[in-house]
Write a protein that holds these residues in place. Structure first.
Motif, short mmCIF file in Angstrom:
data_model
loop_
_atom_site.label_atom_id
_atom_site.label_comp_id
_atom_site.label_asym_id
_atom_site.label_seq_id
_atom_site.Cartn_x
_atom_site.Cartn_y
_atom_site.Cartn_z
N VAL A 267 0.83 -1.21 0.00
CA VAL A 267 0.00 0.00 0.00
C VAL A 267 0.86 1.26 0.00
O VAL A 267 0.60 2.22 -0.73
CB VAL A 267 -0.95 -0.01 1.21
CG1 VAL A 267 -1.65 1.33 1.36
CG2 VAL A 267 -1.99 -1.12 1.07
N TYR A 268 1.92 1.22 0.81
CA TYR A 268 2.81 2.40 0.87
C TYR A 268 3.52 2.60 -0.47
O TYR A 268 3.64 3.73 -0.96
CB TYR A 268 3.82 2.22 1.99
CG TYR A 268 4.78 3.39 2.11
CD1 TYR A 268 4.34 4.61 2.63
CD2 TYR A 268 6.09 3.28 1.69
CE1 TYR A 268 5.20 5.69 2.73
CE2 TYR A 268 6.97 4.35 1.78
CZ TYR A 268 6.52 5.56 2.30
OH TYR A 268 7.38 6.63 2.40
N ALA A 269 3.99 1.50 -1.08
CA ALA A 269 4.67 1.61 -2.38
C ALA A 269 3.71 2.14 -3.45
O ALA A 269 4.09 2.96 -4.28
CB ALA A 269 5.22 0.24 -2.79
N SER A 270 2.47 1.67 -3.42
CA SER A 270 1.46 2.16 -4.36
C SER A 270 1.20 3.64 -4.17
O SER A 270 1.08 4.42 -5.13
CB SER A 270 0.17 1.37 -4.22
OG SER A 270 0.38 0.00 -4.46
N TYR A 271 1.12 4.05 -2.91
CA TYR A 271 0.91 5.47 -2.59
C TYR A 271 2.03 6.33 -3.16
O TYR A 271 1.79 7.36 -3.79
CB TYR A 271 0.79 5.63 -1.08
CG TYR A 271 0.94 7.06 -0.59
CD1 TYR A 271 -0.12 7.95 -0.67
CD2 TYR A 271 2.15 7.50 -0.07
CE1 TYR A 271 0.02 9.26 -0.24
CE2 TYR A 271 2.31 8.80 0.36
CZ TYR A 271 1.24 9.68 0.28
OH TYR A 271 1.38 10.96 0.70
N ARG A 272 3.26 5.90 -2.95
CA ARG A 272 4.40 6.67 -3.43
C ARG A 272 4.41 6.75 -4.96
O ARG A 272 4.75 7.78 -5.53
CB ARG A 272 5.69 6.02 -2.94
CG ARG A 272 5.86 6.03 -1.43
CD ARG A 272 6.23 7.38 -0.90
NE ARG A 272 7.53 7.81 -1.41
CZ ARG A 272 8.06 9.01 -1.15
NH1 ARG A 272 7.38 9.90 -0.42
NH2 ARG A 272 9.26 9.32 -1.62
N ARG A 273 4.02 5.66 -5.61
CA ARG A 273 4.06 5.63 -7.07
C ARG A 273 2.96 6.50 -7.66
O ARG A 273 3.18 7.24 -8.62
CB ARG A 273 3.90 4.18 -7.57
CG ARG A 273 3.96 4.05 -9.08
CD ARG A 273 3.85 2.60 -9.50
NE ARG A 273 3.92 2.46 -10.94
CZ ARG A 273 5.03 2.45 -11.67
NH1 ARG A 273 6.20 2.58 -11.05
NH2 ARG A 273 4.99 2.31 -12.98
N ILE A 274 1.76 6.44 -7.09
CA ILE A 274 0.62 7.18 -7.64
C ILE A 274 0.79 8.69 -7.44
O ILE A 274 0.49 9.49 -8.34
CB ILE A 274 -0.69 6.70 -6.99
CG1 ILE A 274 -0.97 5.25 -7.43
CG2 ILE A 274 -1.85 7.62 -7.34
CD1 ILE A 274 -2.14 4.61 -6.70
N TRP A 275 1.31 9.10 -6.30
CA TRP A 275 1.37 10.52 -5.97
C TRP A 275 2.77 11.13 -6.12
O TRP A 275 3.01 12.25 -5.65
CB TRP A 275 0.91 10.72 -4.52
CG TRP A 275 -0.51 10.35 -4.29
CD1 TRP A 275 -1.00 9.18 -3.82
CD2 TRP A 275 -1.65 11.17 -4.56
NE1 TRP A 275 -2.37 9.20 -3.77
CE2 TRP A 275 -2.81 10.42 -4.21
CE3 TRP A 275 -1.81 12.48 -5.07
CZ2 TRP A 275 -4.10 10.92 -4.35
CZ3 TRP A 275 -3.10 12.98 -5.19
CH2 TRP A 275 -4.22 12.21 -4.84
#
Length: 280
Positions: A267-275
């Motif tokens: 979830v954290y990796a996805s957050y960093r990638r999306i934003w």
């Protein structure tokens, strides 16, 4: 003046309550190290086997374990678990243990009560046919069912162990009735029976006499059969009986924690990638 009188009365009641509490406070159980403690703890199968033998040869003459079935002995984490028999009902050793015990049943043809060898599907039988018989054989007291005793008593296995090794002669000045036995680890109120000097002694009296003695049980693995060893082993067995799926619960909990950690990372990796290209 009235307020002062009320305050003094309250203080007196508090002192009396504190005195009564001190009189009924049992001795703290000995703290032992158990293999099943902690998030990664597991039951010692050899110890459970010894504990079952103590229960069967000593405790079962008075105490029932109505919530435990013979098949539980062969379940994963149990005393006689064998990976070759994932279905505990197929475990030959469990079948043999059960067959040594007679249980009550009803003849399907005549309807008469009969005794038959137990099977792995039967629960541990009660030593008494009814409550009246239990009271009559124990001086009016009903021996407690031991299925969940480890959970029902504060201190759990530490309390059970301490109680079993804790029988001593009553201190001078303590009068107990015939058929009763003093134990400092047993909760009770000895105020009315105390005529000695100083504080009322810790503990209480119970109808159960000291159940264990050296070499009363012979352990198959050659372990020395002292009272302390018997007490420790049966306390571990009763802890297992109260929670036979403890190891499965701990394994599931560990797997769940690992899953949540991985999910958090994703979830954290996805957050960093999306934003990553969005100004904050």
């Amino acid at each position: 003046m009235l307020r002062k009188g009320i305050a003094l009365a309250a203080l007196g009641l508090a002192l009396l309550a504190g005195s009564a509490q001190a009189a009924t406070h049992p001795k703290e159980p000995e703290k032992l190290q158990w293999s099943f403690e902690g998030p990664f703890g597991k039951f010692d199968q050899a110890q459970l086997q010894r504990g079952y033998k103590v229960y069967r040869e000593v405790c079962s003459s008075c105490h029932a374990m109505s919530q435990v079935y013979f098949r539980n002995l062969g379940q994963k984490g149990g005393p006689f678990y064998d990976s070759k028999y994932p279905n505990p009902n197929d475990n030959p050793y469990v079948k043999a243990l059960a067959a040594d015990i007679q249980v009550g049943d009803i003849d399907s043809e005549t309807g008469d009560p009969i005794q038959r060898p137990a099977t792995s599907a039967d629960h541990f039988p009660s030593p008494f046919p009814n409550e009246a018989a239990a009271r009559g054989a124990n001086g009016g007291a009903i021996p407690p069912d031991l299925s969940y005793i480890s959970k029902a008593r504060e201190g759990g296995p530490d309390y059970i162990y301490s109680l079993l090794i804790g029988y001593v002669n009553p201190p001078a000045g303590l009068t107990i009735q015939p058929g009763q036995h003093y134990n400092p680890y047993f909760p009770g109120d000895l105020t009315a029976s105390w005529t000695g000097k100083g504080h009322v002694p810790q503990g209480g009296v119970l109808a159960m006499p000291p159940p264990l003695s050296p070499d009363r049980v012979t352990f198959d693995d050659g372990t020395r059969s002292t009272v302390a060893q018997q007490s420790r082993d049966v306390a571990a067995f009763l802890a297992w009986a109260a929670e036979p799926k403890m190891e499965e619960r701990k394994s599931f909990g560990l797997a769940a924690m690992i899953y949540l950690l991985i999910l958090t990372g994703l979830v954290y990796a996805s957050y960093r990638r999306i934003w990553r290209n969005v100004a904050h």
